[in-house]
Design an enzyme around this catalytic site. Sequence first.
Site, mmCIF file in Angstrom:
data_model
loop_
_atom_site.group_PDB
_atom_site.id
_atom_site.type_symbol
_atom_site.label_atom_id
_atom_site.label_comp_id
_atom_site.label_asym_id
_atom_site.label_seq_id
_atom_site.Cartn_x
_atom_site.Cartn_y
_atom_site.Cartn_z
ATOM 1 N N TYR A 13 17.532 36.081 68.301
ATOM 2 C CA TYR A 13 19.210 34.933 67.630
ATOM 3 C C TYR A 13 18.679 33.171 68.863
ATOM 4 O O TYR A 13 18.834 32.802 68.227
ATOM 5 C CB TYR A 13 20.032 35.801 68.027
ATOM 6 N N SER B 237 24.615 27.419 70.488
ATOM 7 C CA SER B 237 25.271 28.774 70.966
ATOM 8 C C SER B 237 25.145 28.007 72.472
ATOM 9 O O SER B 237 23.620 28.133 72.744
ATOM 10 C CB SER B 237 24.166 29.850 70.707
ATOM 11 N N LYS C 86 18.697 29.802 68.202
ATOM 12 C CA LYS C 86 19.495 28.661 68.624
ATOM 13 C C LYS C 86 18.844 28.066 69.566
ATOM 14 O O LYS C 86 19.557 26.211 69.345
ATOM 15 C CB LYS C 86 21.083 29.547 69.723
HETATM 16 P P1 NDP Z 1 31.697 34.756 61.607
HETATM 17 O O1 NDP Z 1 30.536 36.007 61.859
HETATM 18 O O2 NDP Z 1 32.816 35.124 61.538
HETATM 19 O O3 NDP Z 1 31.764 34.059 60.496
HETATM 20 C C1 NDP Z 1 30.516 34.084 59.635
HETATM 21 C C2 NDP Z 1 30.742 32.302 58.523
HETATM 22 O O4 NDP Z 1 29.427 33.201 57.649
HETATM 23 C C3 NDP Z 1 30.789 34.285 57.450
HETATM 24 O O5 NDP Z 1 31.891 33.902 56.286
HETATM 25 C C4 NDP Z 1 29.646 34.475 56.803
HETATM 26 O O6 NDP Z 1 30.280 35.452 55.596
HETATM 27 C C5 NDP Z 1 29.157 33.928 56.686
HETATM 28 N N1 NDP Z 1 27.843 33.094 56.893
HETATM 29 C C6 NDP Z 1 27.041 34.388 56.789
HETATM 30 N N2 NDP Z 1 25.532 33.953 56.994
HETATM 31 C C7 NDP Z 1 25.476 33.455 55.516
HETATM 32 C C8 NDP Z 1 24.783 32.534 54.872
HETATM 33 N N3 NDP Z 1 23.015 33.588 54.626
HETATM 34 N N4 NDP Z 1 24.888 31.685 53.715
HETATM 35 C C9 NDP Z 1 26.029 31.683 53.793
HETATM 36 N N5 NDP Z 1 26.973 31.330 54.418
HETATM 37 C C10 NDP Z 1 26.786 32.588 55.563
HETATM 38 O O7 NDP Z 1 30.873 34.272 62.120
HETATM 39 P P2 NDP Z 1 31.176 32.999 64.206
HETATM 40 O O8 NDP Z 1 32.092 31.804 63.169
HETATM 41 O O9 NDP Z 1 30.934 34.482 65.386
HETATM 42 O O10 NDP Z 1 29.976 32.155 64.077
HETATM 43 C C11 NDP Z 1 29.594 31.288 63.516
HETATM 44 C C12 NDP Z 1 28.899 30.602 63.370
HETATM 45 O O11 NDP Z 1 29.151 30.047 65.603
HETATM 46 C C13 NDP Z 1 27.539 31.259 63.843
HETATM 47 O O12 NDP Z 1 25.828 30.509 64.136
HETATM 48 C C14 NDP Z 1 27.271 31.398 65.723
HETATM 49 O O13 NDP Z 1 25.695 32.100 65.927
HETATM 50 C C15 NDP Z 1 28.000 30.498 66.598
HETATM 51 N N6 NDP Z 1 27.900 31.138 67.361
HETATM 52 C C16 NDP Z 1 29.652 32.315 67.750
HETATM 53 C C17 NDP Z 1 29.344 32.529 68.474
HETATM 54 C C18 NDP Z 1 30.434 33.490 68.814
HETATM 55 O O14 NDP Z 1 31.522 33.718 70.038
HETATM 56 N N7 NDP Z 1 31.259 33.518 67.888
HETATM 57 C C19 NDP Z 1 28.897 32.509 69.966
HETATM 58 C C20 NDP Z 1 28.117 31.233 70.192
HETATM 59 C C21 NDP Z 1 27.689 30.824 68.685
HETATM 60 P P3 NDP Z 1 29.495 36.722 55.788
HETATM 61 O O15 NDP Z 1 31.047 37.468 55.570
HETATM 62 O O16 NDP Z 1 29.639 36.922 54.015
HETATM 63 O O17 NDP Z 1 28.903 37.451 56.315
#
Ligand code: NDP
Length: 273
Positions: free
Chosen positions: A168, A155, A172
């Site tokens: 967080y 991130s 990261k």
């Molecule tokens: P979302 O919350 O939209 O999607 C994340 C997915 O990961 C969901 O399907 C969720 O399932 C799953 N998940 C969460 N926890 C776990 C776990 N413990 N084990 C397995 N699966 C899990 O996230 P984003 O797409 O926004 O983010 C994805 C990555 O990108 C993350 O690492 C985030 O920190 C990083 N990121 C995102 C940014 C953004 O602006 N979107 C910016 C910077 C970094 P469930 O629905 O069950 O929770």
Amino acid sequence: MSEPTLSALATLFTLTGRAALVTGGARGIGAAITARFAEAGADVALLDSDGEAAQATAQAIATRTGRRVMAMVADVADLPSLRATIEAAATLYGRLDICVANAGIYPFAAALAVDEAIWDRTQDVTLKGAFFTSQAAARQMMTHGQGGRILMIGSTSSTRPSGNLAHYDAAKAGVRMLARSLALEWARYGITVNVIAPGEIDTPGTRANAVDIVQADGATLVDMHDPAFLARIPMGRLGTADDVARAAVFLVSDAASYITGATLSVDGGILLT
Ligand code: NDP
């Protein structure tokens, strides 16, 4: 499905014949990466804690691309289940060439409100999960002996605080260093380890946290699409999950053959401000 004829340049970007695994692949950035990898020719195991969503996403991508896209259910913080799932994916495809440690959580809380449970869960999923996902994947890659590509989704908050996400941001920052350490250790095995640092990306996760995101610096906005929020991003728009997925295809492809330990920002210029 017949393979298209590719130009020499396009062959650098194809993932045909590769087996990939993406954590948190049911939605958001992970789902977009899974879709682009499958489109580029890879078979993909999509690992997520939400089994129903994982199944639906896998099926939709498999139907669209004609690739083998498998849904697998695991919590990346639950190590026995994580390891068993990654082993099962490698057994299913007979190899594992690419692994994306994408699963992460960003529960907004002011520093004084962060309790041990929020702290531990954020580290367990976001940092510990990334490490043990990479470790289990590297074991498979080393067994196969043909190298591999590990990509972590970091991130911009690893270098620029988000506001009300100290727990967080620290995780990261750890991911960024983790990738550098593993890149150094595993280069001799032909395994590259890189990070993509997304900025403000429109996903189900950020939509659910929109008010916290836009008000993190004390502003009174209510929407990520508010012109005042978008004005903070030099390119003037939120990123899409596919903006991140395009960069992911590059970093796991042969086009990135000599890149390791790097962090690539996909942020519309936020880190320039
Ligand atoms: P979302 O919350 O939209 O999607 C994340 C997915 O990961 C969901 O399907 C969720 O399932 C799953 N998940 C969460 N926890 C776990 C776990 N413990 N084990 C397995 N699966 C899990 O996230 P984003 O797409 O926004 O983010 C994805 C990555 O990108 C993350 O690492 C985030 O920190 C990083 N990121 C995102 C940014 C953004 O602006 N979107 C910016 C910077 C970094 P469930 O629905 O069950 O929770």
